[in-house]
Design an enzyme around this catalytic site. Structure first.
Site, PDB file in Angstrom:
ATOM      1  N   ARG A   1      13.795 174.943 -13.507  1.00 57.18           N
ATOM      2  CA  ARG A   1      13.107 175.174 -14.792  1.00 57.18           C
ATOM      3  C   ARG A   1      11.774 175.892 -14.578  1.00 57.18           C
ATOM      4  NH1 ARG A   1      15.257 171.147 -18.775  1.00 57.18           N
ATOM      5  NH2 ARG A   1      17.462 171.695 -18.695  1.00 57.18           N
TER       6      ARG A   1
ATOM      7  N   GLY B   1      15.287 167.415   9.880  1.00 58.95           N
ATOM      8  CA  GLY B   1      16.255 168.378  10.433  1.00 58.95           C
ATOM      9  C   GLY B   1      16.367 169.597   9.522  1.00 58.95           C
ATOM     10  N   SER B   2      16.488 169.338   8.242  1.00 59.26           N
ATOM     11  CA  SER B   2      16.572 170.429   7.266  1.00 59.26           C
ATOM     12  C   SER B   2      15.294 171.269   7.279  1.00 59.26           C
ATOM     13  CB  SER B   2      16.790 169.848   5.861  1.00 59.26           C
ATOM     14  OG  SER B   2      17.911 169.002   5.863  1.00 59.26           O
TER      15      SER B   2
ATOM     16  N   ASP C   1      14.666 157.094   3.376  1.00 59.62           N
ATOM     17  CA  ASP C   1      14.108 156.427   4.560  1.00 59.62           C
ATOM     18  C   ASP C   1      12.584 156.529   4.682  1.00 59.62           C
ATOM     19  OD1 ASP C   1      16.677 155.693   5.427  1.00 59.62           O
ATOM     20  OD2 ASP C   1      16.975 157.647   6.374  1.00 59.62           O
TER      21      ASP C   1
ATOM     22  N   ARG D   1      17.125 135.322  -2.567  1.00 61.70           N
ATOM     23  CA  ARG D   1      16.109 134.264  -2.468  1.00 61.70           C
ATOM     24  C   ARG D   1      16.515 133.058  -3.330  1.00 61.70           C
ATOM     25  NH1 ARG D   1      10.860 133.259  -1.360  1.00 61.70           N
ATOM     26  NH2 ARG D   1      10.484 135.325  -0.522  1.00 61.70           N
TER      27      ARG D   1
ATOM     28  N   HIS E   1      13.266 127.776   2.376  1.00 60.93           N
ATOM     29  CA  HIS E   1      14.100 128.916   2.767  1.00 60.93           C
ATOM     30  C   HIS E   1      13.233 129.911   3.541  1.00 60.93           C
ATOM     31  CE1 HIS E   1      12.066 130.344  -0.847  1.00 60.93           C
ATOM     32  NE2 HIS E   1      12.049 131.496  -0.198  1.00 60.93           N
TER      33      HIS E   1
ATOM     34  N   ARG F   1      22.119 133.339   7.341  1.00 61.15           N
ATOM     35  CA  ARG F   1      23.102 134.190   6.647  1.00 61.15           C
ATOM     36  C   ARG F   1      22.634 135.638   6.715  1.00 61.15           C
ATOM     37  NH1 ARG F   1      26.698 130.939   3.436  1.00 61.15           N
ATOM     38  NH2 ARG F   1      26.834 129.185   4.866  1.00 61.15           N
TER      39      ARG F   1
ATOM     40  N   ILE G   1      24.721 151.113  -0.764  1.00 66.49           N
ATOM     41  CA  ILE G   1      24.243 150.984  -2.157  1.00 66.49           C
ATOM     42  C   ILE G   1      22.785 151.436  -2.261  1.00 66.49           C
ATOM     43  CG2 ILE G   1      25.820 149.152  -2.924  1.00 66.49           C
ATOM     44  CD1 ILE G   1      23.367 147.233  -2.651  1.00 66.49           C
TER      45      ILE G   1
HETATM   46  P1  ADP Z   1      17.921 165.633   7.715  1.00 66.39           P
HETATM   47  O1  ADP Z   1      17.535 166.921   7.112  1.00 66.39           O
HETATM   48  O2  ADP Z   1      18.174 164.565   6.704  1.00 66.39           O
HETATM   49  O3  ADP Z   1      16.978 165.229   8.832  1.00 66.39           O
HETATM   50  P2  ADP Z   1      19.845 166.478   9.741  1.00 66.39           P
HETATM   51  O4  ADP Z   1      18.945 166.151  10.887  1.00 66.39           O
HETATM   52  O5  ADP Z   1      21.282 166.148   9.863  1.00 66.39           O
HETATM   53  O6  ADP Z   1      19.371 165.800   8.372  1.00 66.39           O
HETATM   54  O7  ADP Z   1      19.693 168.049   9.472  1.00 66.39           O
HETATM   55  C1  ADP Z   1      20.373 168.646   8.395  1.00 66.39           C
HETATM   56  C2  ADP Z   1      20.805 170.018   8.799  1.00 66.39           C
HETATM   57  O8  ADP Z   1      19.652 170.818   9.117  1.00 66.39           O
HETATM   58  C3  ADP Z   1      21.664 170.079  10.056  1.00 66.39           C
HETATM   59  O9  ADP Z   1      23.030 169.838   9.805  1.00 66.39           O
HETATM   60  C4  ADP Z   1      21.450 171.510  10.494  1.00 66.39           C
HETATM   61  O10 ADP Z   1      22.240 172.369   9.694  1.00 66.39           O
HETATM   62  C5  ADP Z   1      19.977 171.759  10.131  1.00 66.39           C
HETATM   63  N1  ADP Z   1      19.098 171.567  11.307  1.00 66.39           N
HETATM   64  C6  ADP Z   1      18.753 170.401  11.886  1.00 66.39           C
HETATM   65  N2  ADP Z   1      17.938 170.602  12.953  1.00 66.39           N
HETATM   66  C7  ADP Z   1      17.794 171.934  13.073  1.00 66.39           C
HETATM   67  C8  ADP Z   1      17.083 172.798  13.979  1.00 66.39           C
HETATM   68  N3  ADP Z   1      16.364 172.303  15.001  1.00 66.39           N
HETATM   69  N4  ADP Z   1      17.175 174.132  13.785  1.00 66.39           N
HETATM   70  C9  ADP Z   1      17.885 174.641  12.773  1.00 66.39           C
HETATM   71  N5  ADP Z   1      18.565 173.882  11.874  1.00 66.39           N
HETATM   72  C10 ADP Z   1      18.530 172.565  12.008  1.00 66.39           C
END
Ligand code: ADP
Length: 320
Positions: free
Chosen positions: A26, A105-106, A128, A155, A217, A245, A252
């Site tokens: 948007r 990672g992304s 997370d 609880r 508890h 437990r 979820i």
């Molecule tokens: P998140 O983004 O939740 O940490 P991942 O670690 O699985 O999840 O990364 C998601 C995606 O990002 C991977 O499947 C890959 O395509 C890309 N990615 C992760 N690490 C790298 C990196 N060092 N260089 C380039 N692309 C990456």
């Protein structure tokens, strides 16, 4: 000035990703920028799985969990020839910049693309709360609500039966979901990657709570991947006055309608992402630090220590 922006969600999904997709779409369209949704993360980028987004393409998604665009993992994205092909697809479709919603990672993928000439902005989307460069991630608040609701229910039954409920929550090497749940629910103990785990200490403390404090508890919140909670529950039953437990909350926690806080956070961050791209900035990620929407270069953000976490552990201890 950027004319066409692509958006994708990558890694694990989180409630609020849709709110971020809506906000980016948007805000961009309101600024005369065309929008393209890329399905299934970097995989869709490689396969050219694109969809033109209009304002009504993002109607009715604000309150939905998950991600309208789908998410996927593509380990091959770390290889330059794969990214070259992705860039070819972007160029062919006139997409000049990208918003990537995901985890660290992304972010790394987004940084690599930026280095290759496509400005990318990362938005932190994960329950997370394990991304540096922001106090909170999109989805954390919703997951916290889910955990708190579940533990409040446990609880009630725990206190009727002199039980010790051991509740495993997600977190992926980050204890925030456990810590915040513990604070919200008045848990007796929290076990996270930051606290470490000592079985004898846990059992001794439970014995003390039972014998000396006369607790009816006890609740222990544990981050995933630290200890087998079923095994710990058995030891609690064998070695303390409580009946142990275990409950694993599981997936979820990843679902549900995003909370108002997550919707506002996602909307604010989405707006910021477009502003950065309009300013010609790439390789940054958006965060919220002391309730201010901020942006940092991705490599800097990934190294930034989280200073608020220590204060929250201190708070938990002070509430005992
Ligand atoms: P998140 O983004 O939740 O940490 P991942 O670690 O699985 O999840 O990364 C998601 C995606 O990002 C991977 O499947 C890959 O395509 C890309 N990615 C992760 N690490 C790298 C990196 N060092 N260089 C380039 N692309 C990456």
């Amino acid at each position: 000035m950027v004319r066409k922006i692509g958006i994708l969600t990558s890694g694990g999904d989180a409630p609020g990703m849709n709110a971020a997709i809506r906000a980016v779409t948007r805000v961009a369209l309101n600024n005369g920028i065309e929008m393209v949704g890329i399905h299934d993360g970097y995989k869709g980028l490689l396969e050219g799985n694109f969809e033109i987004l209009q304002k009504n393409s993002v109607s009715d998604i604000l309150d939905r969990g998950g991600t309208k665009l789908g998410s996927a993992r593509l380990p091959e994205f770390k290889e330059k020839p794969v990214r070259d092909k992705c860039i070819e697809n972007l160029v062919q479709n006139g997409i000049e910049a990208l918003v990537v919603i995901g985890g660290d990672g992304s972010y790394r993928g987004a940084l690599e693309l930026t280095k290759q000439g496509i400005n990318c902005i990362g938005l932190p989307g994960t329950i997370d709360n394990d991304i540096s460069g922001t106090d909170y991630t999109i989805g954390f608040d919703t997951a916290l609500h889910t955990c708190v609701e579940a533990v409040d229910k446990l609880r009630d039954t725990s206190s009727s039966h002199h039980r010790c409920s051991i509740v495993e929550v997600m977190g992926n090497h980050c204890g925030d979901l456990a810590l915040y749940t513990a604070i919200c629910c008045g848990a007796e103990m929290v076990i996270t990657p930051e606290t470490g785990y000592d079985e004898i200490e846990v059992l001794e403390r439970l014995h003390y709570l039972d014998q000396t404090v006369n607790k009816s508890h006890a609740i222990i919140i544990v981050t995933e991947k630290i200890v087998d909670v079923e095994g710990l529950a058995k030891k609690v039953s064998q070695n303390t006055g409580f009946s142990g437990r275990a409950t694993v909350l599981g997936h979820i926690q990843r679902g549900g309608s995003p909370t108002p806080n997550d919707r506002v956070l996602a909307s604010r961050m989405g707006e910021k992402a477009v502003e950065l791209l309009m300013d010609g900035i790439g390789g940054h990620c958006v965060g919220i630090i002391d309730n201010q929407i901020t942006s940092l270069p991705i490599d800097e953000a990934l190294q930034r220590p989280n200073t608020s976490r220590k204060k929250m552990y201190r708070l938990f201890e002070n509430l005992m």
